[in-house]
Design a protein around this motif. Structure first.
Motif, short mmCIF file in Angstrom:
data_model
loop_
_atom_site.label_atom_id
_atom_site.label_comp_id
_atom_site.label_asym_id
_atom_site.label_seq_id
_atom_site.Cartn_x
_atom_site.Cartn_y
_atom_site.Cartn_z
N ALA A 71 0.79 -1.24 0.00
CA ALA A 71 0.00 0.00 0.00
C ALA A 71 0.82 1.29 0.00
N PRO A 72 1.89 1.39 0.78
CA PRO A 72 2.65 2.64 0.78
C PRO A 72 3.38 2.93 -0.54
N ARG A 73 3.50 1.92 -1.40
CA ARG A 73 4.24 2.09 -2.65
C ARG A 73 3.36 2.45 -3.83
N ILE A 74 2.07 2.63 -3.60
CA ILE A 74 1.17 2.98 -4.70
C ILE A 74 0.43 4.27 -4.35
N SER A 75 -0.36 4.77 -5.31
CA SER A 75 -1.07 6.02 -5.09
C SER A 75 -2.10 5.86 -3.97
N ALA A 76 -2.35 6.95 -3.29
CA ALA A 76 -3.31 6.93 -2.17
C ALA A 76 -4.69 6.50 -2.65
N ARG A 77 -5.08 6.93 -3.83
CA ARG A 77 -6.40 6.59 -4.37
C ARG A 77 -6.56 5.09 -4.57
N GLU A 78 -5.58 4.47 -5.22
CA GLU A 78 -5.64 3.02 -5.46
C GLU A 78 -5.55 2.25 -4.15
N ALA A 79 -4.71 2.71 -3.25
CA ALA A 79 -4.58 2.04 -1.95
C ALA A 79 -5.88 2.11 -1.18
N ARG A 80 -6.55 3.25 -1.23
CA ARG A 80 -7.81 3.43 -0.51
C ARG A 80 -8.89 2.48 -1.05
N GLU A 81 -8.96 2.36 -2.37
CA GLU A 81 -9.96 1.46 -2.98
C GLU A 81 -9.75 0.01 -2.52
N GLN A 82 -8.51 -0.43 -2.57
CA GLN A 82 -8.23 -1.81 -2.17
C GLN A 82 -8.44 -2.00 -0.67
N GLN A 83 -8.11 -0.99 0.11
CA GLN A 83 -8.31 -1.08 1.56
C GLN A 83 -9.78 -1.23 1.89
N LEU A 84 -10.64 -0.52 1.17
CA LEU A 84 -12.09 -0.65 1.37
C LEU A 84 -12.55 -2.07 1.07
N LEU A 85 -11.97 -2.67 0.03
CA LEU A 85 -12.32 -4.05 -0.30
C LEU A 85 -11.83 -5.01 0.79
N PHE A 86 -10.63 -4.77 1.32
CA PHE A 86 -10.14 -5.61 2.43
C PHE A 86 -11.07 -5.48 3.63
N ASP A 87 -11.50 -4.26 3.94
CA ASP A 87 -12.40 -4.05 5.08
C ASP A 87 -13.73 -4.77 4.86
N SER A 88 -14.25 -4.70 3.64
CA SER A 88 -15.51 -5.36 3.31
C SER A 88 -15.38 -6.88 3.46
N LEU A 89 -14.29 -7.43 2.93
CA LEU A 89 -14.07 -8.87 3.03
C LEU A 89 -13.93 -9.29 4.50
N ASP A 90 -13.24 -8.51 5.28
CA ASP A 90 -13.07 -8.80 6.70
C ASP A 90 -14.44 -8.89 7.39
N LYS A 91 -15.30 -7.93 7.12
CA LYS A 91 -16.65 -7.93 7.71
C LYS A 91 -17.44 -9.16 7.26
N GLN A 92 -17.33 -9.50 6.00
CA GLN A 92 -18.05 -10.66 5.48
C GLN A 92 -17.59 -11.95 6.16
N GLU A 115 -5.28 -5.37 -12.42
CA GLU A 115 -5.46 -4.27 -13.36
C GLU A 115 -4.77 -2.98 -12.93
N ASP A 116 -4.99 -2.56 -11.71
CA ASP A 116 -4.51 -1.25 -11.29
C ASP A 116 -3.24 -1.30 -10.43
N ILE A 117 -3.20 -2.18 -9.48
CA ILE A 117 -2.08 -2.20 -8.54
C ILE A 117 -0.80 -2.64 -9.23
N GLU A 118 -0.85 -3.71 -10.01
CA GLU A 118 0.35 -4.15 -10.72
C GLU A 118 0.87 -3.07 -11.66
N ARG A 119 -0.04 -2.34 -12.30
CA ARG A 119 0.37 -1.26 -13.21
C ARG A 119 1.15 -0.19 -12.45
N GLU A 120 0.69 0.13 -11.25
CA GLU A 120 1.37 1.15 -10.47
C GLU A 120 2.73 0.69 -9.95
N LEU A 121 2.89 -0.59 -9.77
CA LEU A 121 4.15 -1.12 -9.25
C LEU A 121 5.20 -1.28 -10.35
N ARG A 122 4.81 -1.15 -11.60
CA ARG A 122 5.78 -1.29 -12.71
C ARG A 122 6.66 -0.09 -12.82
#
Length: 122
Positions: A71-92, A115-122
């Motif tokens: 997460a710290p190595r990518i844009s805040a926007r992309e990190a936030r989106e994935q973090q929301l998905l992690f939070d959702s999965l955790d609740k489920q 799609e997005d995270i790997e692109r940012e890490l390149r």
């Protein structure tokens, strides 16, 4: 002073202060991290679908720990989106959501990672 310039040129240091080898290593580590996250998320889905919620939680913690390193190595926007998905999965996982819902969330997370995270890490 001249010696420092020669060393800098010899190592191939770019304008951001990274050598070519360091940039390649950073990219390689990022790709490996994404692969480990995806593998753990697939294991979450498999374990949860088979009724093994303890194993699903363990694999989820592995995925999240790996994610915390990416997460710290990518844009805040992309990190936030994935973090929301992690939070959702955790609740489920904690609430006993239907396996189809967990599978859908995991699929979305994997798609986002590829799609997005790997692109940012390149």
């Amino acid at each position: 002073m001249l010696a420092a310039g020669v060393v800098t040129i010899g190592l191939g240091i770019d304008s951001a202060g990274w050598s070519g080898a360091a940039v390649a290593q950073k990219r390689s580590h990022g790709a490996g991290s994404v692969d480990r996250i995806v593998s753990s998320l697939r294991a979450v889905d498999t374990a949860y679908a088979s009724g093994n919620s303890a194993e699903a939680q363990t694999r989820f913690r592995e995925a999240r720990a790996e994610w915390n390193g990416v997460a710290p190595r990518i844009s805040a926007r992309e990190a936030r989106e994935q973090q929301l998905l992690f939070d959702s999965l955790d609740k489920q996982l904690k609430s006993g959501a239907p396996a189809a819902k967990v599978k859908s969330t995991v699929s979305g997370m994997i798609g986002e990672l590829h799609e997005d995270i790997e692109r940012e890490l390149r």
